[in-house]
Design a protein around this motif. Structure first.
Motif, short mmCIF file in Angstrom:
data_model
loop_
_atom_site.label_atom_id
_atom_site.label_comp_id
_atom_site.label_asym_id
_atom_site.label_seq_id
_atom_site.Cartn_x
_atom_site.Cartn_y
_atom_site.Cartn_z
N GLU A 91 0.84 -1.20 0.00
CA GLU A 91 0.00 0.00 0.00
C GLU A 91 0.88 1.26 0.00
O GLU A 91 0.56 2.25 -0.67
CB GLU A 91 -0.92 0.03 1.21
CG GLU A 91 -1.87 1.22 1.19
CD GLU A 91 -2.85 1.22 2.34
OE1 GLU A 91 -4.00 1.65 2.13
OE2 GLU A 91 -2.46 0.82 3.45
N TYR A 94 1.98 1.80 -3.47
CA TYR A 94 0.85 2.33 -4.26
C TYR A 94 0.72 3.85 -4.04
O TYR A 94 0.57 4.62 -5.01
CB TYR A 94 -0.44 1.63 -3.84
CG TYR A 94 -1.70 2.25 -4.35
CD1 TYR A 94 -2.05 2.17 -5.71
CD2 TYR A 94 -2.57 2.92 -3.50
CE1 TYR A 94 -3.22 2.75 -6.18
CE2 TYR A 94 -3.74 3.48 -3.96
CZ TYR A 94 -4.06 3.40 -5.30
OH TYR A 94 -5.22 3.97 -5.77
N ASN A 95 0.81 4.28 -2.78
CA ASN A 95 0.70 5.72 -2.49
C ASN A 95 1.86 6.49 -3.10
O ASN A 95 1.69 7.62 -3.59
CB ASN A 95 0.64 5.93 -0.98
CG ASN A 95 -0.68 5.45 -0.38
OD1 ASN A 95 -1.71 5.44 -1.05
ND2 ASN A 95 -0.64 5.03 0.87
N LEU A 97 3.48 5.62 -5.85
CA LEU A 97 3.20 5.69 -7.29
C LEU A 97 2.30 6.88 -7.60
O LEU A 97 2.51 7.60 -8.59
CB LEU A 97 2.52 4.39 -7.77
CG LEU A 97 3.43 3.18 -7.99
CD1 LEU A 97 2.59 1.91 -8.10
CD2 LEU A 97 4.27 3.35 -9.26
N LYS A 98 1.30 7.09 -6.75
CA LYS A 98 0.39 8.22 -6.92
C LYS A 98 1.13 9.55 -6.70
O LYS A 98 1.00 10.49 -7.50
CB LYS A 98 -0.77 8.11 -5.93
CG LYS A 98 -1.73 6.97 -6.20
CD LYS A 98 -2.62 7.28 -7.38
CE LYS A 98 -3.81 6.34 -7.44
NZ LYS A 98 -4.68 6.63 -8.59
N ASP A 106 -5.02 3.53 -12.01
CA ASP A 106 -5.01 2.30 -11.20
C ASP A 106 -4.89 1.04 -12.04
O ASP A 106 -5.48 0.01 -11.74
CB ASP A 106 -6.26 2.23 -10.31
CG ASP A 106 -6.08 3.04 -9.03
OD1 ASP A 106 -5.06 3.73 -8.90
OD2 ASP A 106 -6.97 2.97 -8.17
N ILE A 108 -2.95 -1.43 -12.08
CA ILE A 108 -1.90 -1.98 -11.23
C ILE A 108 -2.16 -3.46 -10.95
O ILE A 108 -3.27 -3.85 -10.58
CB ILE A 108 -1.81 -1.22 -9.89
CG1 ILE A 108 -1.55 0.27 -10.15
CG2 ILE A 108 -0.71 -1.80 -9.00
CD1 ILE A 108 -1.59 1.12 -8.90
N VAL A 110 -0.48 -6.96 -8.85
CA VAL A 110 0.43 -7.40 -7.80
C VAL A 110 0.66 -8.89 -8.00
O VAL A 110 -0.27 -9.64 -8.31
CB VAL A 110 -0.14 -7.12 -6.39
CG1 VAL A 110 0.80 -7.65 -5.31
CG2 VAL A 110 -0.37 -5.63 -6.19
N CYS A 123 -2.86 -9.03 0.05
CA CYS A 123 -3.14 -7.73 -0.58
C CYS A 123 -4.50 -7.73 -1.27
O CYS A 123 -5.23 -6.73 -1.23
CB CYS A 123 -2.05 -7.38 -1.59
SG CYS A 123 -0.45 -6.96 -0.84
N TYR A 127 -6.98 -4.62 -0.59
CA TYR A 127 -6.89 -3.50 -1.50
C TYR A 127 -7.75 -3.68 -2.75
O TYR A 127 -7.46 -4.52 -3.61
CB TYR A 127 -5.43 -3.27 -1.91
CG TYR A 127 -4.48 -3.19 -0.73
CD1 TYR A 127 -4.80 -2.43 0.41
CD2 TYR A 127 -3.26 -3.87 -0.74
CE1 TYR A 127 -3.94 -2.36 1.49
CE2 TYR A 127 -2.40 -3.80 0.34
CZ TYR A 127 -2.74 -3.05 1.46
OH TYR A 127 -1.89 -2.98 2.53
N TRP A 129 -7.90 -1.59 -5.15
CA TRP A 129 -7.28 -0.96 -6.32
C TRP A 129 -6.46 -1.94 -7.16
O TRP A 129 -6.04 -1.60 -8.28
CB TRP A 129 -6.42 0.23 -5.90
CG TRP A 129 -5.47 -0.02 -4.78
CD1 TRP A 129 -5.66 0.29 -3.45
CD2 TRP A 129 -4.18 -0.63 -4.85
NE1 TRP A 129 -4.56 -0.08 -2.70
CE2 TRP A 129 -3.64 -0.64 -3.54
CE3 TRP A 129 -3.41 -1.14 -5.89
CZ2 TRP A 129 -2.38 -1.18 -3.25
CZ3 TRP A 129 -2.16 -1.67 -5.61
CH2 TRP A 129 -1.66 -1.68 -4.31
N ILE A 130 -6.22 -3.12 -6.66
CA ILE A 130 -5.48 -4.12 -7.44
C ILE A 130 -6.37 -4.62 -8.58
O ILE A 130 -7.46 -5.12 -8.34
CB ILE A 130 -5.03 -5.29 -6.57
CG1 ILE A 130 -4.07 -4.81 -5.48
CG2 ILE A 130 -4.36 -6.38 -7.42
CD1 ILE A 130 -3.69 -5.87 -4.45
#
Length: 254
Positions: A91, A94-95, A97-98, A106, A108, A110, A123, A127, A129-130
């Motif tokens: 996570e 991910y933050n 990357l943003k 997104d 993305i 994993v 994950c 999450y 957002w995966i």
């Protein structure tokens, strides 16, 4: 292909990309196995970057550039601490990357091998957002895998310094990350499993039986779930497995 040794927050990683990639380029965070390190998975990154995917290869706690010289036995005693720490660090990546404006939509994935596949499973529980995942030799059932590891330690004469109460507390903690307890959290996302049938480290049958249960949650999207069983493989991903995993990730991030 550009391979950069970077530190994001407190996480050393290899950032692999090309000059023509931008914030619209999909990203895969690829996680290494127990007692391994980030650079040992560069062959996965090579395949993914050539398919148009940016790749991050982080070092897990006490691995690679973060090593503190612990023995494998010492590391085994902290296996789940390392796993849970990695789940939270995904996570963090991910933050970052943003924050670095390296991802806009997104796109993305994993993925990981062995311990990295176990982390990937956790994950997926946490999450949303995966977008896609590849779990190679990973066990999604944390509590069941933990019990198996304790059995193997006892079989090998290793004394585990935890009381039954402490084991119970650990299991209560692992339940928060154990996606086998809440398979609906896969939410139809494209997920590939690869596992060797002769694997004695992360038992094949436990992962395959979970996959069979999971299929009922993919009735609307059966092509989004795939299991590749290698009859000859033990606890090592074959070249064909590596190619299948990278093809899967690139295809579902396209």
């Amino acid at each position: 292909m550009l391979v950069k040794n970077e530190i994001w927050g407190n996480i050393p990683l290899l950032h692999i990309s090309t000059d023509n990639m931008n914030e619209k380029t999909p990203v895969v965070i690829f996680l290494h196995g127990f007692m391994s390190a980030k650079e040992h998975n560069l062959h996965y990154a090579y395949q993914l970057v050539n398919k148009g995917v940016r790749v991050l290869l982080p070092d897990a706690k006490w691995h690679g550039d973060r090593s503190e010289g612990f023995t494998e036995t010492q590391m085994n005693l902290h296996f789940w601490e390392i796993v849970l720490n990695s789940i939270h660090e995904v996570e963090q990546l991910y933050n970052e990357l943003k924050n670095k404006q390296l991802v806009a939509h997104d796109k993305i994935g994993v993925a990981g091998t062995s311990m990295g596949g176990i982390v990937t499973s956790g994950c997926l529980k946490l999450y949303d957002w995966i977008e896609t995942a590849a779990i190679c030799m990973g066990g999604p059932a944390f509590i069941k895998l933990g019990a198996y590891q304790l059995q193997q330690m006892a079989k090998n004469g290793v004394k585990f310094p935890m009381s039954e109460q402490e084991v119970q507390k650990t299991n209560e903690l692992l339940a928060k990350y154990d996606i086998s307890l809440t398979p609906e959290r896969f939410a139809g996302r494209p997920v590939l499993f690869w596992h060797g049938e002769r694997d004695k480290t992360v038992p094949f049958n436990d992962t395959y039986n979970f996959y069979c249960t999971l299929r009922t949650y993919y009735d609307d999207n059966p092509n989004n779930l795939k299991f590749i069983a290698d009859k000859q493989a033990g606890h090592a991903v074959s070249r064909n497995g590596m190619l299948a995993a990278t093809d899967w990730l690139a295809q579902h991030l396209a």
